[in-house]
Motif scaffolding. Structure first.
Motif, PDB file in Angstrom:
ATOM      1  N   GLU A  62       0.444  -1.165  -0.131  1.00 51.06           N
ATOM      2  CA  GLU A  62      -0.065   0.465   0.474  1.00 51.06           C
ATOM      3  C   GLU A  62       0.779   1.204  -0.339  1.00 51.06           C
ATOM      4  O   GLU A  62       0.267   2.090  -1.127  1.00 51.06           O
ATOM      5  N   MET A  65       2.435   2.063  -3.340  1.00 49.55           N
ATOM      6  CA  MET A  65       1.939   1.795  -4.848  1.00 49.55           C
ATOM      7  C   MET A  65       1.171   0.532  -5.193  1.00 49.55           C
ATOM      8  O   MET A  65       1.395   0.694  -6.437  1.00 49.55           O
ATOM      9  N   THR A  67       0.122  -2.587  -6.799  1.00 49.96           N
ATOM     10  CA  THR A  67      -1.728  -2.550  -6.640  1.00 49.96           C
ATOM     11  C   THR A  67      -1.648  -4.039  -7.280  1.00 49.96           C
ATOM     12  O   THR A  67      -2.502  -3.984  -6.765  1.00 49.96           O
ATOM     13  N   ASP A  68      -0.798  -4.814  -7.299  1.00 46.28           N
ATOM     14  CA  ASP A  68      -1.188  -5.759  -8.106  1.00 46.28           C
ATOM     15  C   ASP A  68       0.633  -7.106  -8.238  1.00 46.28           C
ATOM     16  O   ASP A  68       1.394  -6.526  -8.045  1.00 46.28           O
TER      17      ASP A  68
END
Length: 129
Positions: A62, A65, A67-68
């Motif tokens: 988080e 950043m 995200t995947d």
């Protein structure tokens, strides 16, 4: 009979002393070079002699950043190339990406002095946990 019991007692005491002689310890050193990142060096030692070392980098997905898993792989590749790492293991979860690898050679090399390795790591900004 007393001699047999005496010999057995001495033998048992020797086994206990051998088993207890010089207990192996593990000491962890950590550093957070970038917000959302923690690098740990785990040093195994017996007395003042280093017997092994490993390392782990934990990335807070988080905060960074990530995200995947594809983004995680990019971070892992960048970390591997900037640190000259070859044999790494990666574990991805939604919360964090964890990379484990052999600790860098040098101060944490097996067979070297733990006290010298500890000084080297603390000089590099690692804190003893």
């Amino acid at each position: 009979m007393k001699k047999i019991l005496g010999v057995i007692s001495v033998f048992v005491m020797l086994l206990v002393l051998v088993a207890c002689g010089g207990k192996a310890e593990t000491t962890t050193f950590t550093q957070s070079p970038v917000a959302g990142t923690e690098v740990s060096i785990i040093v195994e030692h017996k007395g003042d002699k280093i017997t092994g070392a490993s390392a782990k980098a934990v990335f807070d997905n988080e905060k960074l950043m990530i995200t995947d898993e594809a983004a995680s792989e990019q971070v892992v590749e960048a970390f591997k190339s900037s640190s000259n790492l070859e044999d790494v293991k990666v574990k991805y979860s939604k919360k964090e990406t964890v990379i484990t690898y052999d600790a860098p050679a040098g101060s944490v090399k097996s067979g070297t002095s733990f006290k010298a390795g500890e000084k080297e790591l603390t000089d590099m900004g690692f804190e003893k946990k």
